[in-house]
Design an enzyme around this catalytic site. Structure first.
Site, PDB file in Angstrom:
ATOM      1  N   GLU A 155      -3.841  -3.719  34.838  1.00 13.69           N
ATOM      2  CA  GLU A 155      -2.598  -3.198  34.254  1.00 13.69           C
ATOM      3  C   GLU A 155      -2.923  -2.933  32.800  1.00 13.69           C
ATOM      4  O   GLU A 155      -3.324  -3.852  32.075  1.00 13.69           O
ATOM      5  CB  GLU A 155      -1.459  -4.214  34.408  1.00 13.69           C
ATOM      6  CG  GLU A 155      -1.106  -4.537  35.858  1.00 13.69           C
ATOM      7  CD  GLU A 155      -0.734  -3.316  36.701  1.00 13.69           C
ATOM      8  OE1 GLU A 155      -0.319  -2.297  36.127  1.00 13.69           O
ATOM      9  OE2 GLU A 155      -0.904  -3.375  37.931  1.00 13.69           O
ATOM     10  N   CYS A 186       3.547  -4.143  26.540  1.00 11.20           N
ATOM     11  CA  CYS A 186       3.020  -2.920  27.138  1.00 11.20           C
ATOM     12  C   CYS A 186       4.170  -1.998  27.518  1.00 11.20           C
ATOM     13  O   CYS A 186       4.008  -0.797  27.616  1.00 11.20           O
ATOM     14  CB  CYS A 186       2.190  -3.262  28.359  1.00 11.20           C
ATOM     15  SG  CYS A 186       3.027  -4.429  29.403  1.00 11.20           S
TER      16      CYS A 186
HETATM   17  P1  NAD Z   1      -7.607  -5.643  24.896  1.00 10.86           P
HETATM   18  O1  NAD Z   1      -8.003  -4.613  25.892  1.00 10.86           O
HETATM   19  O2  NAD Z   1      -8.099  -5.503  23.521  1.00 10.86           O
HETATM   20  O3  NAD Z   1      -8.089  -7.084  25.417  1.00 10.86           O
HETATM   21  C1  NAD Z   1      -7.765  -7.553  26.695  1.00 10.86           C
HETATM   22  C2  NAD Z   1      -8.848  -8.523  27.112  1.00 10.86           C
HETATM   23  O4  NAD Z   1     -10.059  -7.806  27.328  1.00 10.86           O
HETATM   24  C3  NAD Z   1      -9.165  -9.572  26.047  1.00 10.86           C
HETATM   25  O5  NAD Z   1      -9.392 -10.813  26.683  1.00 10.86           O
HETATM   26  C4  NAD Z   1     -10.414  -9.026  25.425  1.00 10.86           C
HETATM   27  O6  NAD Z   1     -11.210  -9.990  24.797  1.00 10.86           O
HETATM   28  C5  NAD Z   1     -11.111  -8.441  26.629  1.00 10.86           C
HETATM   29  N1  NAD Z   1     -12.176  -7.474  26.341  1.00 10.86           N
HETATM   30  C6  NAD Z   1     -12.327  -6.713  25.231  1.00 10.86           C
HETATM   31  N2  NAD Z   1     -13.444  -5.954  25.357  1.00 10.86           N
HETATM   32  C7  NAD Z   1     -13.979  -6.236  26.570  1.00 10.86           C
HETATM   33  C8  NAD Z   1     -15.117  -5.778  27.273  1.00 10.86           C
HETATM   34  N3  NAD Z   1     -15.934  -4.871  26.759  1.00 10.86           N
HETATM   35  N4  NAD Z   1     -15.360  -6.288  28.490  1.00 10.86           N
HETATM   36  C9  NAD Z   1     -14.543  -7.201  29.041  1.00 10.86           C
HETATM   37  N5  NAD Z   1     -13.450  -7.679  28.417  1.00 10.86           N
HETATM   38  C10 NAD Z   1     -13.171  -7.196  27.200  1.00 10.86           C
HETATM   39  O7  NAD Z   1      -6.001  -5.752  24.954  1.00 10.86           O
HETATM   40  P2  NAD Z   1      -5.032  -6.697  24.097  1.00 10.86           P
HETATM   41  O8  NAD Z   1      -5.042  -6.226  22.690  1.00 10.86           O
HETATM   42  O9  NAD Z   1      -5.268  -8.134  24.370  1.00 10.86           O
HETATM   43  O10 NAD Z   1      -3.629  -6.345  24.763  1.00 10.86           O
HETATM   44  C11 NAD Z   1      -2.967  -5.179  24.439  1.00 10.86           C
HETATM   45  C12 NAD Z   1      -3.155  -4.121  25.498  1.00 10.86           C
HETATM   46  O11 NAD Z   1      -2.798  -4.644  26.769  1.00 10.86           O
HETATM   47  C13 NAD Z   1      -2.243  -2.922  25.285  1.00 10.86           C
HETATM   48  O12 NAD Z   1      -2.957  -1.742  25.560  1.00 10.86           O
HETATM   49  C14 NAD Z   1      -1.134  -3.144  26.309  1.00 10.86           C
HETATM   50  O13 NAD Z   1      -0.467  -1.970  26.697  1.00 10.86           O
HETATM   51  C15 NAD Z   1      -1.887  -3.776  27.418  1.00 10.86           C
HETATM   52  N6  NAD Z   1      -1.011  -4.563  28.292  1.00 10.86           N
HETATM   53  C16 NAD Z   1      -0.674  -4.018  29.497  1.00 10.86           C
HETATM   54  C17 NAD Z   1       0.188  -4.706  30.350  1.00 10.86           C
HETATM   55  C18 NAD Z   1       0.568  -4.105  31.680  1.00 10.86           C
HETATM   56  O14 NAD Z   1       1.106  -4.836  32.513  1.00 10.86           O
HETATM   57  N7  NAD Z   1       0.317  -2.826  31.925  1.00 10.86           N
HETATM   58  C19 NAD Z   1       0.686  -5.953  29.966  1.00 10.86           C
HETATM   59  C20 NAD Z   1       0.293  -6.481  28.738  1.00 10.86           C
HETATM   60  C21 NAD Z   1      -0.558  -5.781  27.911  1.00 10.86           C
END
Ligand code: NAD
Length: 543
Positions: free
Chosen positions: A294, A328
């Site tokens: 998501e 989100c």
């Molecule tokens: P992010 O993508 O920066 O991080 C999410 C997770 O991924 C973290 O644990 C991060 O450390 C990890 N990560 C980062 N780089 C990675 C890589 N190369 N490989 C594997 N893992 C990696 O997101 P965020 O800042 O924590 O959250 C915000 C984002 O999440 C926004 O884009 C928001 O829209 C989305 N979000 C979506 C939903 C949904 O249900 N659609 C819900 C909540 C948040």
């Protein structure tokens, strides 16, 4: 494994407490906020195969609204520990998968009750302080939504196990909902403690073992939830807690041949990168990994000229600015007809002027700080871009990160519907409005549907039923969660299963049976009670 005892009643959503002045919960949370604020920084270990370790590099959890204040120091799992976490998950798998499902379920039901009861204020205070949520935003996330995820997912598992095929006379068919072959890698975001808890537990309820990498800025509350799971009796190795660098996870656990499922919530870029990596290395894996993600959103509010302006304004203000726009589902673009805009603008600016932004321990504040320095820089760069653009006017909004990462609620008026802040995810308290001519609603609708690559949430405001029906059909593929005369945020587990399509993810609907189905690999078993004793069929007999 699935030993069928079906006794889990349909859950009800955890009630949201009011925290009104004079209430016992208000006194309790104030005391807990004070206690956690004054405590020495917590030392948070990695937990692999049930063993806690504080070795290796360290990271720090800070209060976003007071960034000099360190809440915790946590151990960062390096590549070696990530490999060990995979091995621990694999080692714990046979016993966990073989446990009667009701025994597994009891652990998560107990965790929900611990969370909603004795741990409630600790969890809410940790979410408030570590992720800068107001009291109400923490309550609906780290207490209610997380308890709901646990209880409803156990119920959905039961519904899956119950689902059995038909049988004919003298034989019997069964469907065994086995966990995936391998382990599940859960990578969670900062913005909801509930999502942090849901990503590893949903697959675990179905008998999978998990490597859980929480977001670095949510380790404080996420570790507290891990402690609840331990207290509820989760066996060692079933969920391995490994705060770590995303790139290290992608190079180790993600690239392990036994990686059977990836449960992710976060940005579109990270998920796309993971998908590409898995695709490029597909021959490596023992199974086709299930990729459930998501991701981002650019969530809209579309107003018809019959919309009730007062209701529209409340939805815009709450939808765009609660939790600093870091949901989100947050409203971040609005389409308003020219005939309504003067009154919408006046009322919006009046409401925004009343909003207080500051330390979440002061309950008068409607908004706290954005999560960290990186988010602050990214959000404010969009505001600066709009300020310097001839195609936009910043109607209100300012920022200051001297004490906390504070961004005031920002309202931008865009001259064109594809202006940068109308199409890109900002993930901050920034709402952009495009005003369309009443006679050109079709063009505005088309832009709403196609200008942004996302399709997560969206809301329409209109009065007459035919108009509502028209908008609902016109925007049918623009949002996985669609709201009529309501804000586009605040989905409740069991009521509005959550997720979207296009660049917003795989739309596997967190908090529903659809998501739980992704974590099992069914085996069909046919047993014949009276086996045929001859090769020839009756039609072959001599007349
Ligand atoms: P992010 O993508 O920066 O991080 C999410 C997770 O991924 C973290 O644990 C991060 O450390 C990890 N990560 C980062 N780089 C990675 C890589 N190369 N490989 C594997 N893992 C990696 O997101 P965020 O800042 O924590 O959250 C915000 C984002 O999440 C926004 O884009 C928001 O829209 C989305 N979000 C979506 C939903 C949904 O249900 N659609 C819900 C909540 C948040």
């Amino acid at each position: 494994m699935n030993n069928a005892i079906f006794k889990v009643p349909q859950p009800v959503n955890e009630p949201v407490l009011s925290y009104a002045p004079g209430s016992p919960e208000r006194a309790a949370i104030k005391a807990e906020l004070e206690r956690q604020s004054k405590a020495a920084p917590l030392k948070i270990p990695t937990v692999i195969g049930g063993k806690a370790s504080f070795d290796g590099q360290k990271g720090y959890c800070r209060m976003p609204h007071d960034h000099a204040h360190v809440l915790a120091e946590y151990a960062i799992a390096g590549k070696e520990q990530l490999v060990a976490a995979v091995e621990a998950a694999e080692a714990a798998k046979p016993a966990w998968a073989a446990l009667p499902w009701t025994q597994r379920a009891a652990i998560f039901l107990k965790a929900a009750d611990l969370l909603a009861g004795p741990w409630r204020h600790r969890m809410n205070a940790a979410t408030m302080l570590g992720q800068s949520k107001t009291m109400f935003q923490a309550e609906i996330d780290s207490a209610c939504e997380l308890a709901d995820f646990l209880r409803f997912n156990v119920y959905f598992a039961q519904e899956i196990y119950k689902n059995q095929p038909e049988s004919s006379p003298a034989m019997w068919n069964r469907l065994e909902h086995r966990p995936l072959s391998g382990f599940v890698l859960a990578v969670s975001p900062f913005n909801f403690t509930a999502i942090g808890g849901n990503l590893p537990t949903a697959p675990a309820i179905m008998g999978n073992t998990v490597v859980w990498k929480p977001a670095s800025t949510a380790v404080f509350s996420n570790y507290m939830f891990y402690q609840i799971l331990e207290e509820a009796g989760l066996p060692a190795g079933v969920i391995n807690f490994v705060p770590s660098r995303g790139t290290d996870v992608s190079e180790t656990a993600l690239m392990d041949r036994r990686m059977a499922g990836f449960h992710f919530t976060g940005s579109t870029d990270v998920f796309s990168d993971v998908w590409r990596k898995v695709g490029e290395n597909i021959k490596l894996y023992e199974n086709y990994p299930r990729l459930v993600g998501e991701t981002g959103g650019k969530d809209f509010v579309f107003a018809h000229n019959s919309a009730n302006v007062d209701h529209l304004v409340v939805a815009l203000v709450r939808g765009a600015y609660e939790y600093q726009g870091q949901k989100c589902s947050a409203a971040s673009r609005a389409y308003i007809p020219e005939s309504l805009w003067p009154s919408v603008k006046e009322k919006m600016l009046a409401e925004i002027a009343k909003i207080k932004v500051g330390d979440v321990r002061d309950f008068r504040n409607f908004m706290g700080a954005v999560i960290d320095d990186k988010a602050f820089k990214s959000i404010t760069s969009y505001i600066d871009y709009a300020k310097s653009s001839p195609d936009a006017e910043v109607l209100c909004g300012s920022y200051d990160d001297s004490k906390g990462y504070f961004v005031q609620p920002t309202l931008i008026l865009a001259a064109k519907p594809d202006f940068k802040t109308m199409v890109e995810e900002i993930f901050g308290p920034v709402l952009t409005v495009y005003v369309y001519k009443d006679s050109e609603m079709e063009a505005a609708l088309e832009s709403c549907r196609t200008a942004s690559p996302y399709a997560l949430t969206g809301a329409v405001f209109a009065k007459e039923r035919p108009d509502i029906e028209y908008l609902e059909a016109a925007l049918c593929d623009a949002a996985g969660n669609f709201y009529i005369n309501d804000k586009p945020t605040g989905a409740v587990v069991g009521q509005q299963p959550f997720g979207g399509g296009r660049a917003s993810g795989t739309n596997d609907k967190a908090g529903s049976i659809l998501n739980m189905l992704r974590w099992c690999s069914p085996r069909t078993i046919k047993e014949t009670f009276v086996s045929p004793a001859a090769v020839e069929y009756p039609f072959m007999a001599q007349e």
